[in-house]
Design a protein around this motif. Structure first.
Motif, short mmCIF file in Angstrom:
data_model
loop_
_atom_site.label_atom_id
_atom_site.label_comp_id
_atom_site.label_asym_id
_atom_site.label_seq_id
_atom_site.Cartn_x
_atom_site.Cartn_y
_atom_site.Cartn_z
N LEU A 1 0.83 -1.20 0.00
CA LEU A 1 0.00 0.00 0.00
C LEU A 1 0.86 1.26 0.00
O LEU A 1 1.91 1.31 0.66
CB LEU A 1 -0.91 0.01 1.23
N PRO A 2 0.45 2.31 -0.69
CA PRO A 2 1.20 3.57 -0.72
C PRO A 2 1.14 4.28 0.64
O PRO A 2 0.19 4.11 1.41
CB PRO A 2 0.49 4.38 -1.80
N GLU A 3 2.18 5.10 0.93
CA GLU A 3 2.26 5.79 2.22
C GLU A 3 1.09 6.74 2.43
O GLU A 3 0.60 6.90 3.54
CB GLU A 3 3.58 6.57 2.30
N GLY A 4 0.63 7.37 1.36
CA GLY A 4 -0.50 8.28 1.49
C GLY A 4 -1.74 7.58 2.00
O GLY A 4 -2.47 8.11 2.83
N PHE A 5 -1.96 6.36 1.51
CA PHE A 5 -3.12 5.58 1.97
C PHE A 5 -2.98 5.21 3.44
O PHE A 5 -3.93 5.24 4.21
CB PHE A 5 -3.27 4.33 1.11
N LYS A 6 -1.73 4.85 3.82
CA LYS A 6 -1.48 4.47 5.21
C LYS A 6 -1.76 5.64 6.15
O LYS A 6 -2.33 5.46 7.23
CB LYS A 6 -0.04 3.99 5.38
N GLN A 7 -1.34 6.83 5.77
CA GLN A 7 -1.57 8.00 6.61
C GLN A 7 -3.05 8.31 6.75
O GLN A 7 -3.53 8.69 7.81
CB GLN A 7 -0.82 9.21 6.03
N LYS A 8 -3.80 8.14 5.65
CA LYS A 8 -5.24 8.40 5.70
C LYS A 8 -5.98 7.34 6.52
O LYS A 8 -7.12 7.57 6.94
CB LYS A 8 -5.80 8.44 4.27
N SER A 9 -5.33 6.18 6.72
CA SER A 9 -5.98 5.12 7.48
C SER A 9 -5.98 5.41 8.98
O SER A 9 -6.67 4.74 9.74
CB SER A 9 -5.28 3.77 7.23
N GLU A 10 -5.20 6.39 9.41
CA GLU A 10 -5.20 6.79 10.81
C GLU A 10 -6.46 7.58 11.14
O GLU A 10 -6.90 8.44 10.37
CB GLU A 10 -3.98 7.66 11.13
N VAL A 11 -7.03 7.29 12.29
CA VAL A 11 -8.23 7.99 12.76
C VAL A 11 -7.89 8.64 14.09
O VAL A 11 -7.27 8.01 14.96
CB VAL A 11 -9.42 7.03 12.92
N THR A 12 -8.29 9.87 14.30
CA THR A 12 -8.06 10.55 15.57
C THR A 12 -9.40 10.93 16.21
O THR A 12 -10.35 11.30 15.51
CB THR A 12 -7.21 11.82 15.38
N LYS A 13 -9.44 10.81 17.53
CA LYS A 13 -10.64 11.16 18.29
C LYS A 13 -10.24 11.96 19.53
O LYS A 13 -9.24 11.65 20.17
CB LYS A 13 -11.38 9.88 18.73
N PRO A 14 -11.01 12.98 19.88
CA PRO A 14 -10.70 13.76 21.08
C PRO A 14 -10.84 12.90 22.35
O PRO A 14 -11.86 12.25 22.55
CB PRO A 14 -11.75 14.88 21.07
N ILE A 15 -9.81 12.92 23.17
CA ILE A 15 -9.82 12.14 24.40
C ILE A 15 -10.97 12.55 25.32
O ILE A 15 -11.62 11.71 25.94
CB ILE A 15 -8.47 12.30 25.15
N GLU A 16 -11.25 13.86 25.38
CA GLU A 16 -12.27 14.35 26.31
C GLU A 16 -13.68 13.89 25.95
O GLU A 16 -14.60 14.01 26.77
CB GLU A 16 -12.24 15.88 26.41
N ASP A 17 -13.88 13.35 24.74
CA ASP A 17 -15.20 12.88 24.33
C ASP A 17 -15.46 11.43 24.74
O ASP A 17 -16.56 10.92 24.54
CB ASP A 17 -15.36 12.98 22.81
N ILE A 18 -14.45 10.75 25.29
CA ILE A 18 -14.54 9.31 25.53
C ILE A 18 -14.87 9.03 27.00
O ILE A 18 -14.24 9.57 27.91
CB ILE A 18 -13.22 8.60 25.15
N GLY A 19 -15.87 8.18 27.23
CA GLY A 19 -16.26 7.82 28.59
C GLY A 19 -15.93 6.39 28.95
O GLY A 19 -15.60 6.08 30.09
N VAL A 20 -16.02 5.49 27.97
CA VAL A 20 -15.75 4.07 28.19
C VAL A 20 -14.97 3.52 27.00
O VAL A 20 -15.32 3.81 25.85
CB VAL A 20 -17.05 3.25 28.37
N VAL A 21 -13.93 2.74 27.27
CA VAL A 21 -13.17 2.05 26.23
C VAL A 21 -13.18 0.56 26.53
O VAL A 21 -12.87 0.15 27.65
CB VAL A 21 -11.71 2.56 26.16
N VAL A 22 -13.56 -0.25 25.54
CA VAL A 22 -13.58 -1.71 25.69
C VAL A 22 -12.49 -2.30 24.80
O VAL A 22 -12.51 -2.11 23.58
CB VAL A 22 -14.96 -2.29 25.31
N LEU A 23 -11.55 -3.03 25.40
CA LEU A 23 -10.44 -3.67 24.67
C LEU A 23 -10.71 -5.16 24.59
O LEU A 23 -10.67 -5.86 25.61
CB LEU A 23 -9.11 -3.40 25.39
N ASP A 24 -11.01 -5.66 23.39
CA ASP A 24 -11.45 -7.04 23.23
C ASP A 24 -10.63 -7.77 22.16
O ASP A 24 -11.16 -8.36 21.24
CB ASP A 24 -12.94 -7.06 22.87
N ASN A 25 -9.31 -7.68 22.28
CA ASN A 25 -8.43 -8.43 21.39
C ASN A 25 -7.05 -8.49 22.04
O ASN A 25 -6.58 -7.50 22.58
CB ASN A 25 -8.35 -7.76 20.01
#
Length: 309
Positions: free
Chosen positions: A34-58
């Protein structure tokens, strides 16, 4: 603002950048085609202050220390799951309120009559909410449960909570051989998962209100780190039961916790509830309940704010 619940069921990299949660998929990052541009676009960012619960299931999730620190500083509850995708661990901030020491002392100094009265209010509302769920499912008024709710005394010495629970579970699900048991047949698996999410939400609310989740008003198991959370979540359990009942009646297979079922159960923090005569997301209502609990400990109130179904 209602906090969001994030569920991660696939391998993922979670890191922190500019106070944002950065989500990367390792199979994309490591792919040499995959091209580097695609890899960079695959990153998603979310504001920490908007998060109340995180479930880690892997088991292949990577979380940086910076992410954990940022989530906990923002009063987020972090749930880890076992190989069967059942919640097995809960991480909460050590402090969530600026006057925590003072609030701890007021909680520790709560009198026995006060804790008994608070438990009476809790059991009464739980039974009333259970009766509402049964009425909704059967279409008939459940008079015996309404009577039991009205008869609950300080501390529930007659154990009407157990009597109501026995009747409730016997009549809620029309499934041969079903009894409410953590290790029992489905939909016990759905109930277990839903209660674990609810417990995390309540424990988070208690910490935010500056209270000790360990020190219960009724539950006192020496091995239980969340006795108070187990107390306060009781009137909220029927909301989980109602959600699970809907899943069962929908006709989809519920023997296994599928991605679809988990998605529906993870909506618990955003369920609509009625508290103090107003509609509110469940997570916000829990915050009102835990805030009222502190005010009861401090002497400002005599009644807990609980949701009514």
């Amino acid at each position: 603002m209602i906090k969001k619940t994030f569920y991660f069921g696939n391998p993922v990299y979670l890191s922190l950048k500019n106070a944002q949660l950065v989500i990367k998929l390792p199979e994309v990052v490591k792919n040499g085609i995959l091209p580097e541009g695609f890899k960079q676009k695959s990153e998603v960012t979310k504001p920490i202050e908007d998060i109340g619960v995180v479930v880690l299931d892997n088991k292949q999730i990577t979380v940086t220390s910076g992410v954990l620190e940022a989530l906990l500083e923002n009063n987020c509850a972090i749930i880890t799951c076992d190989s069967k995708s059942m919640p097995v661990g809960l991480m909460l901030p050590l402090y969530g309120n600026t006057t925590q020491n003072e609030r701890f002392r007021q909680q520790l100094n709560a009198s026995l009559p006060l804790t008994k009265q608070l438990w009476q209010q809790t059991v009464k509302q739980k039974i009333e909410n259970q009766a509402a769920v049964l009425q909704r499912c059967s279409g008939e008024e459940i008079k015996c449960m309404r009577i039991w709710a009205a008869d609950v005394k300080s501390g529930d010495p007659d154990n009407l909570e157990a009597r109501a629970a026995a009747y409730y579970w016997k009549n809620l699900f029309e499934i041969e051989g079903f009894t409410r048991d953590r290790e029992g047949i489905p939909p016990n698996n759905l109930l277990n998962y839903g209660y674990a999410i609810l417990r995390a939400v309540v424990a988070r609310g208690l910490v935010v209100s500056g209270l000790l989740p360990t020190l219960g008003i009724h539950h006192h198991n020496r091995y239980n780190a969340y006795c108070l959370a187990d107390d306060i979540m009781e009137p909220y359990r029927p909301y989980v039961d109602d959600l699970v009942y809907g899943i069962v009646k929908s006709g989809i297979g519920y023997e296994v916790l599928t991605k679809e079922i988990k998605g529906r159960l993870l909506s618990i923090p955003t369920l609509d509830v009625v508290i103090s005569g107003k509609r509110s997301p469940l997570m916000i209502a829990v915050g009102q309940t835990t805030a009222s609990l502190y005010k009861c400990f401090s002497g400002e109130l005599r009644r807990l704010s609980y949701p009514e179904m």
